[in-house]
Design a protein around this motif. Structure first.
Motif, PDB file in Angstrom:
ATOM      1  N   ALA A 160      -6.369   2.918 -11.695  1.00 13.29           N
ATOM      2  CA  ALA A 160      -5.414   3.693 -10.637  1.00 13.29           C
ATOM      3  C   ALA A 160      -4.051   3.418 -10.865  1.00 13.29           C
ATOM      4  N   LYS A 205       0.777  -1.111  -0.064  1.00  9.05           N
ATOM      5  CA  LYS A 205       0.011  -0.061  -0.252  1.00  9.05           C
ATOM      6  C   LYS A 205       0.840   1.266  -0.054  1.00  9.05           C
ATOM      7  N   THR A 233       4.608   7.062  -9.798  1.00  6.03           N
ATOM      8  CA  THR A 233       4.635   8.281 -10.841  1.00  6.03           C
ATOM      9  C   THR A 233       6.310   7.952 -11.254  1.00  6.03           C
ATOM     10  N   GLY A 235       1.901   4.660  -1.316  1.00  7.46           N
ATOM     11  CA  GLY A 235       1.722   5.655  -2.449  1.00  7.46           C
ATOM     12  C   GLY A 235       2.722   6.556  -2.505  1.00  7.46           C
ATOM     13  N   ASN A 236       4.147   6.277  -2.377  1.00 14.09           N
ATOM     14  CA  ASN A 236       5.139   7.113  -2.298  1.00 14.09           C
ATOM     15  C   ASN A 236       6.260   6.761  -3.150  1.00 14.09           C
ATOM     16  N   GLY A 267       0.781  10.545  -8.933  1.00 18.14           N
ATOM     17  CA  GLY A 267       0.194  11.274  -9.878  1.00 18.14           C
ATOM     18  C   GLY A 267       0.862  12.645 -10.195  1.00 18.14           C
ATOM     19  N   ARG A 300       6.142  16.330   2.248  1.00 22.42           N
ATOM     20  CA  ARG A 300       4.917  16.214   1.757  1.00 22.42           C
ATOM     21  C   ARG A 300       4.767  16.130   0.321  1.00 22.42           C
ATOM     22  N   THR A 334       4.295  16.116  -7.131  1.00 22.62           N
ATOM     23  CA  THR A 334       3.432  14.776  -6.920  1.00 22.62           C
ATOM     24  C   THR A 334       3.337  15.020  -5.148  1.00 22.62           C
ATOM     25  N   GLU A 335       2.144  14.676  -4.725  1.00 20.41           N
ATOM     26  CA  GLU A 335       1.814  14.886  -3.261  1.00 20.41           C
ATOM     27  C   GLU A 335       2.391  13.433  -2.723  1.00 20.41           C
ATOM     28  N   ASN A 336       2.911  13.196  -1.363  1.00 26.54           N
ATOM     29  CA  ASN A 336       3.108  12.293  -0.835  1.00 26.54           C
ATOM     30  C   ASN A 336       1.649  11.478  -0.734  1.00 26.54           C
ATOM     31  N   GLY A 337       1.884  10.093  -0.942  1.00 23.21           N
ATOM     32  CA  GLY A 337       0.703   9.233  -0.689  1.00 23.21           C
ATOM     33  C   GLY A 337      -0.434   9.189  -1.963  1.00 23.21           C
ATOM     34  N   LYS A 338      -0.047  10.006  -2.890  1.00 21.99           N
ATOM     35  CA  LYS A 338      -1.038  10.221  -4.050  1.00 21.99           C
ATOM     36  C   LYS A 338      -0.255  10.218  -5.351  1.00 21.99           C
TER      37      LYS A 338
END
Length: 529
Positions: free
Chosen positions: A441, A412, A445, A414-415, A525, A492, A519-523
């Motif tokens: 999904a 899991k 990145t 996202g980073n 994209g 972040r 790019t945001e941490n955990g997301k």
């Protein structure tokens, strides 16, 4: 049961330690060195920083393109020093080691016992000559620390004949550089071409970028090619400015090589000789640690990881040495993989895959997969001669890519950010979770960095590429200029500046930041800043 004492292994081990430390029997030493010219013409470099130290490198070469680079076949004592200031008023580490002819008179000094997350300066000395140029390098943050930010440049694909290394001059001037990830293609192996760049330098001289000699095969060939590239002042400036995290791709060996196979159908046992010569030359010319010393049985285990406190874990991957045969394409002459073998292919190899999976168990703010070829799927324009799918990339190894994505999803994470080169263009996008569904999904990145020189000046959008982004909705960028990228990594937000150089076929090319991406941490994209 006690381990049996093996005298031969013990002596080999002791000999290796003596070699690295400059101790033990030195063989024939040049006691009163008289160099025909200044011996530090290839500059200095540093690499693979840790919280308490780093590697510093140089190679003695008073006549870089002559036989043995103008050096006698004798070991030469070299002194080194590391200071807390650029004037060397406060030297904190110093020593002496031997530059040996067996290693092309290169030096790899592993400096330890320093303070974390601060700059140091280093240089080398030999008898009767001015000191080497000074280099600057930063130690990594301590293991438990969270730095405010980490700044890493990305560069590679530097075909000497195609253009000037102007991008490296601009990269060397970037503030607060922690490191430069070099994704490979440090040299190109081909013969000198009549079409190589030749341009006036603005001071009445001529810059001739043509490769010296034919295609390279032997250790001496590879050494001379590295020397030709390393004479470039802009490349030297980049090395002197920051630690390099060095990897290889294909052109350090042979175009599009895959494990035991070259592109020409050479018998594997014959290509193995060339491959080992290329590995030794790469080691001699890169600022890497003794753990990467080449051995006849195993070559070099190049993949490794570096941590920047709790902020960043860098996984430096090898996508060449352990991969399966490439998927068959029209006109391919070498042994290749047929459709019947789908699902069994390897990009990283079993051992490296397991190593990566174990490394992803750590919990830094970010994981960086620093590697060579594009991981995300990509549809090229119909004008591409070898087809719309690049089978030399992870798209030619889809089950291997799926296994890596499974590792990330199972944790899991996202980073995860992937850094790539190879294709001589800037791209930025995401790696979708489902093969064949580009809008599924995103799992990670990916930032693909253009070349330093390969491809010449280029353009913003090349002809026939006008609709490529429409065919790749998971991507936000395509640009065909030369340049580099800068990662500014915070807890972040991961910020990427995409840098383009106006021209590389004449001196003085200016730079521009053509995109600022976030790019945001955990997301997984990308957004435009």
């Amino acid at each position: 049961m006690q381990n049996r004492f093996d005298r031969r292994k013990f002596l080999l081990g002791v000999g290796s330690l003596a070699l690295f430390a400059g101790l033990g029997s030195a063989g024939r030493v040049w006691a009163s060195a008289r160099f025909p010219a200044y011996p530090f013409l290839l500059g200095v470099a540093s690499g693979d920083p840790m919280p308490d130290g780093f590697v510093i490198w140089t190679r003695l070469a008073p006549e870089p393109l002559e036989e043995h680079a103008g050096m006698p076949m004798l070991a030469v004592p070299v002194r080194w020093e590391v200071a807390e200031d650029g004037k060397f008023a406060k030297v904190v580490r110093k020593g002496e080691t031997l530059a040996r002819p067996e290693l092309g008179h290169s030096l790899h000094v592993e400096v330890e016992g320093l303070r974390a997350q601060r700059p140091y300066w280093y240089r080398f000395h030999v008898e009767g000559q001015p000191p080497s140029p000074a280099g600057c390098v930063r130690t990594a943050p301590a293991a438990g620390d969270m730095p405010e930010r980490v700044r890493i440049g990305v560069a590679g694909c530097q075909h000497h004949e195609a253009g000037l290394f102007t991008a490296y001059r601009h990269l060397s001037q970037e503030p607060d550089l922690d490191a430069v990830f070099h994704y490979g293609d440090y040299i190109y192996e081909g013969r000198g071409k009549e079409t190589a760049l030749s341009v006036h330098d603005g001071a009445g001289g001529l810059i001739d970028r043509r490769h010296i000699g034919g295609e390279i095969y032997t250790l001496d060939d590879y050494r001379r090619r590295y020397a030709q590239y390393k004479r470039d002042p802009d490349l030297q400036a980049a090395h002197a400015a920051a630690a390099f995290l060095s990897t290889w791709d294909d052109h350090e060996f042979d175009n599009n090589w895959a494990a035991a196979l070259d592109q020409d159908g050479t018998p594997p046992e014959v290509f193995a000789l060339r491959k080992f010569a290329a590995m030794q030359a790469w080691y001699e010319n890169m600022p890497v640690r003794r753990a990467l010393f080449p051995t006849p049985r195993h070559g070099i285990t190049m993949h490794r990881r570096l941590d920047y406190g709790r902020m960043l874990r860098v996984h430096l991957l090898d996508t060449r040495q352990y991969r399966s045969r490439q998927r068959c394409e029209p006109g391919m002459t070498k042994a290749c993989r047929t459709a019947d073998e789908a699902g069994t292919e390897q990009m990283l190899g079993v051992a490296q895959e397991g190593w990566l999976e174990q490394g992803l168990n750590a919990q830094p703010r970010w994981h960086l997969l620093a590697q060579q070829v594009m991981m995300m799927p990509y549809t090229y324009p119909t004008s591409r001669k070898s087809g719309r799918l690049n089978t030399d990339s992870w798209s030619g190894y889809p089950s291997s890519r799926a296994r890596v994505l499974d590792m990330i999803q199972a944790r899991k994470l996202g980073n995860v950010v992937v850094a790539t080169g190879d294709v001589h263009k800037h791209h930025a996008g995401v790696i979708p979770s489902r093969d064949g569904d580009l809008l599924s999904a995103p799992v990670a990145t990916e930032f693909v960095t253009t070349s330093i020189a390969s491809g010449g000046d280029g353009s913003d959008v090349p002809a026939t590429w006008e609709t490529v982004l429409d065919d790749n909705p998971h991507n936000v960028l395509v640009n065909d200029r030369r340049g580099y990228q800068m990662f500014d990594i915070g807890p972040r937000v991961w910020r990427t500046d995409v840098v383009a150089i106006h021209r590389v076929t004449t001196p003085g090319g200016s730079k521009s930041v053509i995109a600022r991406l976030v790019t945001e941490n955990g997301k997984p994209g990308i957004a435009k800043a």
